[in-house]
Write a protein that holds these residues in place. Structure first.
Motif, PDB file in Angstrom:
ATOM      1  N   TYR A   8      86.360   1.940  64.727  1.00 28.83           N
ATOM      2  CA  TYR A   8      86.140   0.698  65.456  1.00 28.83           C
ATOM      3  C   TYR A   8      87.422  -0.115  65.529  1.00 28.83           C
ATOM      4  O   TYR A   8      88.197  -0.162  64.574  1.00 28.83           O
ATOM      5  CB  TYR A   8      85.039  -0.138  64.792  1.00 28.83           C
ATOM      6  CG  TYR A   8      83.695   0.551  64.825  1.00 28.83           C
ATOM      7  CD1 TYR A   8      82.941   0.592  65.993  1.00 28.83           C
ATOM      8  CD2 TYR A   8      83.195   1.195  63.696  1.00 28.83           C
ATOM      9  CE1 TYR A   8      81.716   1.242  66.040  1.00 28.83           C
ATOM     10  CE2 TYR A   8      81.972   1.845  63.729  1.00 28.83           C
ATOM     11  CZ  TYR A   8      81.236   1.872  64.902  1.00 28.83           C
ATOM     12  OH  TYR A   8      80.031   2.514  64.945  1.00 28.83           O
ATOM     13  N   TYR A   9      87.606  -0.762  66.668  1.00 27.81           N
ATOM     14  CA  TYR A   9      88.781  -1.605  66.883  1.00 27.81           C
ATOM     15  C   TYR A   9      88.444  -3.044  66.524  1.00 27.81           C
ATOM     16  O   TYR A   9      87.440  -3.603  66.977  1.00 27.81           O
ATOM     17  CB  TYR A   9      89.221  -1.541  68.351  1.00 27.81           C
ATOM     18  CG  TYR A   9      90.222  -2.609  68.720  1.00 27.81           C
ATOM     19  CD1 TYR A   9      91.547  -2.522  68.291  1.00 27.81           C
ATOM     20  CD2 TYR A   9      89.829  -3.708  69.483  1.00 27.81           C
ATOM     21  CE1 TYR A   9      92.461  -3.513  68.619  1.00 27.81           C
ATOM     22  CE2 TYR A   9      90.737  -4.696  69.819  1.00 27.81           C
ATOM     23  CZ  TYR A   9      92.052  -4.591  69.383  1.00 27.81           C
ATOM     24  OH  TYR A   9      92.957  -5.569  69.700  1.00 27.81           O
ATOM     25  N   SER A  10      89.303  -3.663  65.701  1.00 24.33           N
ATOM     26  CA  SER A  10      89.131  -5.070  65.347  1.00 24.33           C
ATOM     27  C   SER A  10      90.210  -5.891  66.031  1.00 24.33           C
ATOM     28  O   SER A  10      91.410  -5.652  65.812  1.00 24.33           O
ATOM     29  CB  SER A  10      89.215  -5.267  63.830  1.00 24.33           C
ATOM     30  OG  SER A  10      89.310  -6.644  63.510  1.00 24.33           O
ATOM     31  N   SER A  11      89.810  -6.877  66.807  1.00 21.01           N
ATOM     32  CA  SER A  11      90.771  -7.699  67.543  1.00 21.01           C
ATOM     33  C   SER A  11      91.598  -8.580  66.610  1.00 21.01           C
ATOM     34  O   SER A  11      92.664  -9.060  66.988  1.00 21.01           O
ATOM     35  CB  SER A  11      90.046  -8.579  68.568  1.00 21.01           C
ATOM     36  OG  SER A  11      89.105  -9.420  67.920  1.00 21.01           O
ATOM     37  N   TYR A  51      83.162  -3.109  66.458  1.00 24.45           N
ATOM     38  CA  TYR A  51      83.498  -3.510  65.094  1.00 24.45           C
ATOM     39  C   TYR A  51      82.587  -4.623  64.572  1.00 24.45           C
ATOM     40  O   TYR A  51      82.131  -4.577  63.426  1.00 24.45           O
ATOM     41  CB  TYR A  51      84.962  -3.961  65.044  1.00 24.45           C
ATOM     42  CG  TYR A  51      85.398  -4.510  63.706  1.00 24.45           C
ATOM     43  CD1 TYR A  51      85.719  -3.652  62.653  1.00 24.45           C
ATOM     44  CD2 TYR A  51      85.502  -5.891  63.501  1.00 24.45           C
ATOM     45  CE1 TYR A  51      86.125  -4.157  61.421  1.00 24.45           C
ATOM     46  CE2 TYR A  51      85.904  -6.401  62.270  1.00 24.45           C
ATOM     47  CZ  TYR A  51      86.211  -5.531  61.240  1.00 24.45           C
ATOM     48  OH  TYR A  51      86.614  -6.026  60.027  1.00 24.45           O
ATOM     49  N   MET A  52      82.323  -5.631  65.387  1.00 26.38           N
ATOM     50  CA  MET A  52      81.508  -6.750  64.925  1.00 26.38           C
ATOM     51  C   MET A  52      80.127  -6.274  64.482  1.00 26.38           C
ATOM     52  O   MET A  52      79.623  -6.683  63.425  1.00 26.38           O
ATOM     53  CB  MET A  52      81.383  -7.812  66.015  1.00 26.38           C
ATOM     54  CG  MET A  52      80.541  -9.007  65.610  1.00 26.38           C
ATOM     55  SD  MET A  52      80.474 -10.254  66.930  1.00 26.38           S
ATOM     56  CE  MET A  52      79.268 -11.374  66.241  1.00 26.38           C
ATOM     57  N   THR A  84      93.288  -6.244  60.217  1.00 25.05           N
ATOM     58  CA  THR A  84      92.723  -6.146  58.869  1.00 25.05           C
ATOM     59  C   THR A  84      93.202  -7.268  57.965  1.00 25.05           C
ATOM     60  O   THR A  84      92.429  -7.841  57.196  1.00 25.05           O
ATOM     61  CB  THR A  84      93.094  -4.793  58.229  1.00 25.05           C
ATOM     62  OG1 THR A  84      92.583  -3.725  59.041  1.00 25.05           O
ATOM     63  CG2 THR A  84      92.523  -4.679  56.825  1.00 25.05           C
ATOM     64  N   HIS A 141      80.477  -4.361  61.213  1.00 23.89           N
ATOM     65  CA  HIS A 141      80.778  -5.252  60.095  1.00 23.89           C
ATOM     66  C   HIS A 141      79.546  -6.065  59.697  1.00 23.89           C
ATOM     67  O   HIS A 141      79.306  -6.306  58.502  1.00 23.89           O
ATOM     68  CB  HIS A 141      81.929  -6.183  60.495  1.00 23.89           C
ATOM     69  CG  HIS A 141      82.653  -6.791  59.340  1.00 23.89           C
ATOM     70  ND1 HIS A 141      82.291  -7.992  58.795  1.00 23.89           N
ATOM     71  CD2 HIS A 141      83.724  -6.362  58.622  1.00 23.89           C
ATOM     72  CE1 HIS A 141      83.096  -8.288  57.795  1.00 23.89           C
ATOM     73  NE2 HIS A 141      83.973  -7.315  57.663  1.00 23.89           N
TER      74      HIS A 141
END
Length: 383
Positions: free
Chosen positions: A42-45, A205-206, A48, A209
């Motif tokens: 997953y891509y997190s904008s 990602y959201m 990390t 998470h």
């Protein structure tokens, strides 16, 4: 003078660094090609790590021990940091257990050399490959005599729930050595662990998470119902970074069903909630933040937070918690237990570490005094 720790951070992410010098030569080419399998797809904008946690000398956040001390520990008067590494827990999820085993050994040796030998304020986690419990048990025993290694650490992502007998050699070794076993999220949906939810893969990602606590519910439910704490009565289990508010309703549901279905778990001698309160510890980050802070305090009372909850910051990740702002006002005893008391007992950290000066101790005392003087201070106490 009371020399007990004032603040213990139970989840600090240090960059362990290159494992190449610690790996047998036969594994060098593979490590240089694939490193450590890690993370969900997953891509997190937001990335990390925090953007302001880059060390003065450069490098990624969490890579410089001295900067970590000054930027985080000294800033908040943290006596001890329990180091949980970064980007390495995927070693348990590689299809090749031999590769996972050598990665775990390399992580532990490098952690000892480059972090635990730097400052008495650091305490380490023994990384193990949970996919090979026999070798994991041997790795635990290899490091158990090092007083600076204070827990066993595994990925929360797994092929099967952690109460099942397959994993019992790990608990046998930890129980024997007097070490708690901890799990940490981040690898759900990676490698041989399977989908991160019972219904498959979230889209982004959201969503991924948001739903991580369901995996923690799975493992706690499994550990209790499979009788792990009857078989290993001294064992403690730490659920790092999995949230808190899910625990009351899980305990109530387990207790309700135990009344009717206890014949299926004849090894249990007590209600499931009693095992949970005696053997399971939760860390605070990412703590829930309801619009009415009183609701969180009610949850803390429900789970007897004085003995089940420990402070953690998750430094230097994007959603890390400031120890001065993480909680509503609470009773003095509960606050002290969450900040340091429970962790001090669990990890055997009964006195503050030796230091060259008392700067951080003075800061901790200032924080403690301010919490009593300032009505808006988030770590305030009930009168």
């Amino acid at each position: 003078m009371n020399d007990s720790p004032v603040l213990i951070d139970t989840d600090v992410h240090n960059q362990i660094g290159s494992l190449l010098p610690y790996l047998p030569k036969a594994w060098h080419e593979r490590y240089q090609t694939v490193k450590v399998p890690y993370g969900a797809q997953y891509y997190s904008s937001v990335g990390t790590n925090r953007k302001d946690a880059v060390p003065d000398k450069g490098g990624v956040p969490g890579s410089d021990p001295q900067f970590l001390i000054s930027d985080h520990m000294d800033r908040y008067g943290i006596d001890y940091a329990i180091l949980t590494g970064s980007g390495v827990l995927g070693l348990s999820l590689d299809p090749d257990p031999d590769y996972g085993n050598v990665l775990a050994a390399a992580c532990n040796d490098r952690m000892t050399d480059t972090w635990l030998n730097v400052s008495p304020r650091f305490r380490g986690s023994i990384f193990v490959n949970a996919s090979d419990p026999t070798e994991a048990a041997a790795e635990i025993r290899r490091h158990a005599s090092n007083p600076n290694m204070v827990q066993v650490l595994m990925a929360s992502a797994a092929r099967m729930p952690y109460g099942q007998r397959f994993y019992h050699p790990i608990y046998d070794a930890a129980n024997e050595c007097g070490l708690p076993v901890a799990i940490h999220p981040g690898t759900e949906g990676k490698g041989i662990s399977g989908a991160p939810t019972p219904s498959g893969y979230p889209t982004r990602y959201m969503e991924w998470h948001n739903i991580l606590p369901i995996n923690y519910m799975t493992h706690v439910n499994s550990l209790v119902c499979e009788g792990v704490f009857e078989k290993f009565p001294k064992l403690k289990f730490v659920a790092i970074e999995g949230g808190i508010s899910w625990l009351p309703h899980l305990m109530w549901r387990m207790d309700k069903n135990y009344k009717a279905l206890r014949e299926s778990t004849p090894w249990l001698k007590r209600f499931p909630s009693e095992y949970i309160k005696d053997h399971i510890k939760l860390t605070t980050q990412p703590v829930e933040e309801p619009n009415n802070p009183e609701y969180l305090l009610q949850i803390l009372h429900m789970i007897e937070a004085e003995k089940t909850v420990m402070f953690s910051s998750d430094y230097p990740h994007w959603d890390n918690d400031n120890p001065k702002m993480a909680f509503p006002r609470m009773p003095k005893e509960m606050k002290q237990r969450i900040l340091a008391g429970t962790a001090a007992e669990l990890y055997g950290l009964h006195t503050r570490p030796a230091r060259k000066d008392d700067t951080a101790n003075d800061l901790a005392d200032q924080i403690a005094r301010k919490s009593k003087q300032s009505p808006e201070h988030a770590w305030g106490e009930d009168e």
